[in-house]
Write a protein that holds these residues in place. Sequence first.
Motif, mmCIF file in Angstrom:
data_model
loop_
_atom_site.group_PDB
_atom_site.id
_atom_site.type_symbol
_atom_site.label_atom_id
_atom_site.label_comp_id
_atom_site.label_asym_id
_atom_site.label_seq_id
_atom_site.Cartn_x
_atom_site.Cartn_y
_atom_site.Cartn_z
ATOM 1 N N LEU A 135 0.810 -1.224 0.000
ATOM 2 C CA LEU A 135 0.000 0.000 0.000
ATOM 3 C C LEU A 135 0.842 1.272 0.000
ATOM 4 N N GLY A 136 2.158 1.125 -0.004
ATOM 5 C CA GLY A 136 3.035 2.305 -0.029
ATOM 6 C C GLY A 136 3.010 3.113 1.251
ATOM 7 N N LEU A 137 2.912 2.434 2.399
ATOM 8 C CA LEU A 137 2.761 3.129 3.680
ATOM 9 C C LEU A 137 3.996 3.025 4.574
ATOM 10 N N THR A 138 5.124 2.637 4.033
ATOM 11 C CA THR A 138 6.302 2.414 4.888
ATOM 12 C C THR A 138 6.758 3.690 5.589
ATOM 13 N N ASP A 139 6.516 4.850 4.987
ATOM 14 C CA ASP A 139 6.934 6.108 5.608
ATOM 15 C C ASP A 139 5.879 6.684 6.537
ATOM 16 N N ARG A 140 4.762 5.932 6.741
ATOM 17 C CA ARG A 140 3.696 6.413 7.608
ATOM 18 C C ARG A 140 3.400 5.452 8.759
ATOM 19 N N VAL A 141 4.021 4.291 8.717
ATOM 20 C CA VAL A 141 3.879 3.295 9.782
ATOM 21 C C VAL A 141 5.176 3.277 10.578
ATOM 22 N N HIS A 142 5.097 3.545 11.869
ATOM 23 C CA HIS A 142 6.303 3.666 12.676
ATOM 24 C C HIS A 142 6.964 2.331 12.972
ATOM 25 N N PHE A 143 6.149 1.330 13.259
ATOM 26 C CA PHE A 143 6.674 0.008 13.590
ATOM 27 C C PHE A 143 5.811 -1.062 12.943
ATOM 28 N N ARG A 144 6.481 -2.103 12.435
ATOM 29 C CA ARG A 144 5.790 -3.306 11.988
ATOM 30 C C ARG A 144 6.354 -4.492 12.764
ATOM 31 N N THR A 145 5.489 -5.400 13.143
ATOM 32 C CA THR A 145 5.923 -6.624 13.815
ATOM 33 C C THR A 145 5.433 -7.813 13.016
ATOM 34 N N ALA A 146 6.051 -8.957 13.244
ATOM 35 C CA ALA A 146 5.600 -10.168 12.562
ATOM 36 C C ALA A 146 6.088 -11.395 13.309
ATOM 37 N N SER A 147 5.236 -12.391 13.366
ATOM 38 C CA SER A 147 5.650 -13.725 13.779
ATOM 39 C C SER A 147 6.176 -14.437 12.547
ATOM 40 N N LEU A 148 7.354 -15.022 12.638
ATOM 41 C CA LEU A 148 7.922 -15.786 11.528
ATOM 42 C C LEU A 148 7.538 -17.253 11.625
ATOM 43 N N ALA A 149 6.481 -17.537 12.413
ATOM 44 C CA ALA A 149 5.929 -18.894 12.522
ATOM 45 C C ALA A 149 4.681 -19.045 11.657
ATOM 46 N N LYS A 150 4.478 -18.115 10.735
ATOM 47 C CA LYS A 150 3.321 -18.193 9.828
ATOM 48 C C LYS A 150 3.850 -18.548 8.437
ATOM 49 N N ALA A 151 3.818 -17.623 7.500
ATOM 50 C CA ALA A 151 4.286 -17.924 6.151
ATOM 51 C C ALA A 151 5.757 -18.320 6.122
#
Length: 428
Positions: free
Chosen positions: A233-249
Amino acid sequence: MSNLINLKNARVQNAPLPGFLASRVARYYEERVQKSWSGGHIMKGRVPGADALHLSSNDYLSIARHPEIVDAMARCIRSEGNGLLMSGVFLHGDDCPQLHLEDRLASYMHADAGVLCQSGFAANTGLIQSIASAQTPVYVDMMAHMSLWEGVRSAGAQAVSFFHNDVDHLEQRIQRFGPGIVIVDSVYSTNGSVCPLTAVADVCAEHDCVLVVDESHSLGTHGPNGAGLVVELGLTDRVHFRTASLAKAFAGRAGFVTCSREFHEYFKCESLPAIFSSTLLPHEVMGLAATLDVIERDDWRRSAVASNARYLRERLTDLGYNLNDSQSQIIALEAGPEPQTIVLRDALETRGIFGSVFCAPATAQNRSLVRLSINAALTADELERIVEVCDEIRDEVELDKWPSTRRNANRKPARVRALQSAPVAVAA
């Protein structure tokens, strides 16, 4: 020797629980096991047979047994064993594989920097605990993952919930309580609905809020090369933090947080899970590095899981199932009360379809469900088998009486409901 034999044969004795705890344990068995589950267990049904379809795994891209990944891990175990067992806060140096992987994952997600954590739960709790305080209002989507709620609790912050995917309600809450932290999932793990991220980012920017997006169920499956929905969505400069579990995909065992380079160092010295947990093992790091190679390269896997999920969503919707706005590879069949979900579970498992049962506290009371996690390896025949089973069991599980079915009927446009209920003119 006889004393050792006696010790082995002796019955293990635990210290008796004091009353306040014993009553709590007893209440679980009385209220849930006996009353709700009739003496059974809602998550323990039949044992899958050889021809069972497993739709309970989060291995969306079907790579958990990929030979490149398995070989990379096996080579590392033989050469490195379990490596140096210590907290990740001590890692440094130009030749550190985990730090190299952190940089590579950050670049993959179009971020300045990132931190590998022991799990997605540790990533979420550690991040929120590091950015929130008792003076910080934290706005949490009602369906956000429990680890995010636990992060708010551990930070001693004020949790302010807002209606699921309701941007107007979020803005009303911010106007009442002031600037703070907004927490959402990009794809919600319970029902597969997708967050209106652009609208949420607009509200956060207007009201000077920090935006945290959990991409556990979109990383690998969405965006260019699987880089996630925020990138798409081109939102990398508007989202301060992203998290992810690497136990999914990613089919591994770790978590990840994207952040600025400055925050990277701060996090490792402020996040309690980062400080007080051991680092990833060498073979886990090598396995995730090989996994990233596969995920970046194999676009066909993303196309397959998206196509499979789209087909099932359309067919199950046509059969009358309310899929609660799923737009992803997660499809939830919400039977409602736990006894009814047990009926649904048994109907599916008897016919070889095994999903994941979700109930409180993973769902709201009386909104339990069976979640079907769709993967890239499902064949056309297997997809049709799922549809046929869901068609066959509708009367058996009393689909028409489910609360989710009634909600679905009530959501129809008023004009459609009026036409459906109007008397039919009969020709003379």
